[in-house]
Design a protein around this motif. Structure first.
Motif, short mmCIF file in Angstrom:
data_model
loop_
_atom_site.label_atom_id
_atom_site.label_comp_id
_atom_site.label_asym_id
_atom_site.label_seq_id
_atom_site.Cartn_x
_atom_site.Cartn_y
_atom_site.Cartn_z
N GLY A 131 -11.90 12.89 -1.38
CA GLY A 131 -12.52 14.08 -1.08
C GLY A 131 -13.87 14.44 -1.11
N GLY B 137 -15.43 4.73 -2.46
CA GLY B 137 -14.15 4.42 -3.12
C GLY B 137 -14.57 4.67 -4.82
N ARG C 144 -10.80 13.56 -10.12
CA ARG C 144 -11.28 13.46 -8.94
C ARG C 144 -12.70 13.54 -9.03
N ILE D 213 -4.05 -0.21 -2.09
CA ILE D 213 -4.61 1.03 -2.26
C ILE D 213 -3.04 1.84 -2.90
N ARG E 233 0.75 -1.21 0.20
CA ARG E 233 0.05 0.07 0.00
C ARG E 233 0.91 1.19 -0.03
N LYS F 211 2.07 -8.06 4.27
CA LYS F 211 1.53 -6.86 3.90
C LYS F 211 2.67 -5.87 3.98
N ASN G 165 -10.80 -3.52 3.52
CA ASN G 165 -10.38 -4.38 4.50
C ASN G 165 -10.61 -3.47 5.94
P1 NDP Z 1 -7.29 2.06 -4.92
O1 NDP Z 1 -5.96 2.90 -4.59
O2 NDP Z 1 -7.39 1.64 -6.02
O3 NDP Z 1 -8.52 3.04 -4.52
C1 NDP Z 1 -8.58 3.52 -3.45
C2 NDP Z 1 -10.03 4.21 -3.14
O4 NDP Z 1 -10.38 4.37 -1.83
C3 NDP Z 1 -9.85 5.49 -3.89
O5 NDP Z 1 -11.00 6.12 -4.31
C4 NDP Z 1 -9.33 6.40 -2.78
O6 NDP Z 1 -9.53 7.81 -2.80
C5 NDP Z 1 -10.17 5.89 -1.57
N1 NDP Z 1 -9.47 6.16 -0.36
C6 NDP Z 1 -8.28 5.76 0.14
N2 NDP Z 1 -7.74 6.32 1.14
C7 NDP Z 1 -9.00 7.02 1.84
C8 NDP Z 1 -9.28 7.46 2.91
N3 NDP Z 1 -8.29 7.50 3.96
N4 NDP Z 1 -10.43 7.99 3.00
C9 NDP Z 1 -11.27 8.11 1.97
N5 NDP Z 1 -11.05 7.53 0.87
C10 NDP Z 1 -9.98 6.98 0.74
O7 NDP Z 1 -7.26 1.05 -3.90
P2 NDP Z 1 -8.17 -0.49 -4.07
O8 NDP Z 1 -9.17 -0.19 -4.65
O9 NDP Z 1 -7.10 -1.49 -4.40
O10 NDP Z 1 -8.21 -0.83 -2.50
C11 NDP Z 1 -9.37 -0.49 -1.76
C12 NDP Z 1 -9.57 -1.25 -0.65
O11 NDP Z 1 -9.61 -2.66 -0.76
C13 NDP Z 1 -8.41 -1.21 0.63
O12 NDP Z 1 -8.98 -1.30 1.71
C14 NDP Z 1 -7.90 -2.45 0.17
O13 NDP Z 1 -6.89 -2.95 1.14
C15 NDP Z 1 -8.98 -3.41 -0.19
N6 NDP Z 1 -8.37 -4.76 -0.98
C16 NDP Z 1 -7.93 -4.39 -2.22
C17 NDP Z 1 -7.32 -5.33 -3.13
C18 NDP Z 1 -7.22 -5.27 -4.34
O14 NDP Z 1 -7.02 -6.38 -5.32
N7 NDP Z 1 -6.68 -4.08 -5.07
C19 NDP Z 1 -7.54 -6.92 -2.31
C20 NDP Z 1 -8.43 -6.93 -1.35
C21 NDP Z 1 -8.55 -5.81 -0.46
P3 NDP Z 1 -8.26 8.71 -3.33
O15 NDP Z 1 -8.17 8.57 -4.56
O16 NDP Z 1 -8.66 10.14 -3.15
O17 NDP Z 1 -7.30 8.44 -2.37
#
Ligand code: NDP
Length: 445
Positions: A261, A235, A287, A165, A92, A124, A345
């Motif tokens: 945002g 998300g 965004r 992420i 991440r 991780k 998660n």
């Molecule tokens: P991405 O980076 O592709 O997307 C993350 C999304 O979540 C973005 O829209 C981001 O917005 C938003 N986000 C991240 N941090 C925050 C925050 N603190 N507050 C509000 N919004 C937030 O990540 P993924 O889609 O890969 O991962 C999303 C979730 O899924 C995580 O919890 C990850 O651990 C889990 N996951 C992912 C897997 C995978 O295969 N990728 C597998 C299993 C679980 P912004 O762009 O503005 O930061």
């Protein structure tokens, strides 16, 4: 063992790690009974060995930005447990990353990977580096600096990282490229690779699609289906967008998407045209606040999460940890939400989980519902070691089968006397049993 005592001891020994404590508490409470039915576990103090990671690497990552300025970030890899297979778990990149967050993720990953039935341990890693606003070259230099420290600790049979992420195909490509150069080998270290160098079809879609397949299985226990349901998703990254795509394919309506945002809501569901635009916007780092500029009928709520903004039948949090608190859970229930299936998660706080379970709605924790991502990573590893590629249909079929098996396992271990399926308990107990028995067989390590 008494879960409360173990937890309080671990909190004392590892203070200031709230996310790690939260993940421990959920698991310890659900496995206490089965643990105590097996006195041999206590004799070998298995619980502490399972809660404390095998090892933690932490290091400084120094890199040059485009102006020639030296920047420093922290890098980590938590190798939590390899009792049932090589360490496996994502990386991440986000400004919020710290050791506590990665410890909770590595702990959760151990149970999740066990549930998939594939041979993968839990790990991780990550950094407090944020790719947002950085050029491709800056990201490449950062990834190379990160791997210049980490490459010795990973390998196809040792520890296989993936995305999370802030880490998608671009970042995995840069990290894998540098790993390959340093290790002088071309094997399956890293999953989520590009298709031309060992990646698997359906890996980008797998977490979101898998969550939808799990949701379908949960709904079927109450003779319901996705078709006609309104689904709130948070998300707009990898997991959220592929969840939304599949929900729409299954005949559901997606009523929200968000980023850090704020949220955009569509009370009657996004049209295909609106969704395609958001998908495209996000592919080049756009965004959510930009969406109403293109579609003025859609409303953007700055700084808000979706849960109180729009009515939904189903919630699929797919952004980050602790994004549904007790108040959000109450609002969802008040608005008629009947199911929550977690793509992210640990997106629901303990208070929120309590509300869902008290209301007896369908509630699936991420370690079960989002396991399709790592399961398909396991399929990528299998293809790499055999030097073959399966078709998209073959991978999707296997993914469906794995999600259905995970669902059945949760039902087997989580069904309560009144018939309610406690998916948290089911996932934790099933994940625990396999790892615990492997640890027992391997002696004190
Ligand atoms: P991405 O980076 O592709 O997307 C993350 C999304 O979540 C973005 O829209 C981001 O917005 C938003 N986000 C991240 N941090 C925050 C925050 N603190 N507050 C509000 N919004 C937030 O990540 P993924 O889609 O890969 O991962 C999303 C979730 O899924 C995580 O919890 C990850 O651990 C889990 N996951 C992912 C897997 C995978 O295969 N990728 C597998 C299993 C679980 P912004 O762009 O503005 O930061």
């Amino acid at each position: 063992m008494k879960a409360a005592e173990v937890l309080s001891d671990l909190k004392r020994r590892f203070p200031n790690e709230p996310e790690y404590h939260q993940a421990l508490e959920e698991v310890l409470n659900s496995i206490e009974e089965v643990y105590n039915r097996n006195p041999q576990y206590e004799e070998y103090n298995l619980i502490e060995r399972l809660c404390i990671p095998d090892r933690i690497f932490s290091f400084r990552v120094s890199w040059l930005d485009d102006k020639g300025k030296v920047r420093n970030n922290m890098g980590y890899r938590i190798q939590h447990n390899n009792a049932i297979g090589p360490y496996k778990g994502g990386i991440r990149f986000h400004s919020s990353v710290n050791q506590s967050i990665l410890k909770f993720l590595a702990f959760e990953q151990t149970f999740k990977n066990s549930l998939t039935t594939l041979a993968m341990g839990g790990a991780k890693g990550g950094s407090d580096f944020s790719p947002r606003g950085k050029s491709d070259k800056e990201i490449m230099r950062f990834c190379q600096a990160f791997i210049s420290e980490l490459w010795r600790q990973i390998g196809p049979d040792t520890d296989v990282p993936a995305g999370d992420i802030g880490v998608g195909a671009r970042e995995v490509g840069f990290m894998y490229g540098y790993y390959k150069k340093m290790a002088q080998e071309f094997t399956g270290t890293f999953t989520g690779k590009g298709l031309s160098f060992g990646g698997s079809l359906i890996r980008p879609e797998a977490t979101g699609y898998g969550n939808c397949y799990f949701l379908e299985a949960m709904l079927a226990t109450r003779n319901m289906e996705v078709k006609g349901k309104k689904v709130a998703i948070s998300g707009s990254g990898n997991v959220a967008l592929y969840t939304a795509k599949k929900i729409m394919e299954l005949g559901g309506s997606v009523v929200s998407l968000s980023d850090s945002g704020g949220s955009v809501v569509a009370p009657e569901g996004f049209t295909q045209e609106q969704f395609d635009y958001i998908f495209e916007l996000k592919s080049y780092g756009g965004r959510m606040y930009e969406v109403p500029e293109q579609f003025p009928e859609l409303k953007y709520f700055s700084g808000e999460r979706p849960w109180k903004l729009v009515k939904c039948d189903i919630a699929m949090p797919s952004a980050t940890q602790n994004e549904i608190d007790e108040e959000d859970a109450e609002a969802l229930l008040r608005n008629g939400c009947i199911a929550v299936s977690e793509g992210a998660n640990m997106p629901t706080t303990p208070g929120g989980i309590r509300k869902f379970q008290e209301a007896k709605i369908l509630y699936a924790p991420g370690k079960a519902a989002n396991a399709g991502g790592v399961a398909t990573s396991g399929l990528e590893m299998a293809q790499n070691s055999q030097k073959i590629s399966w078709t998209a249909e073959e991978v999707d079929h296997k993914l469906r089968q794995i999600m259905s098996n995970i669902h059945e396992t949760c039902v087997e271990y989580g069904k309560e006397k009144d018939g309610y399926i406690n998916y948290v308990k089911g996932a934790n107990v099933a994940g625990f049993m396999k790892v615990a028995n492997a640890m027992m067989a391997q002696g004190v390590l």
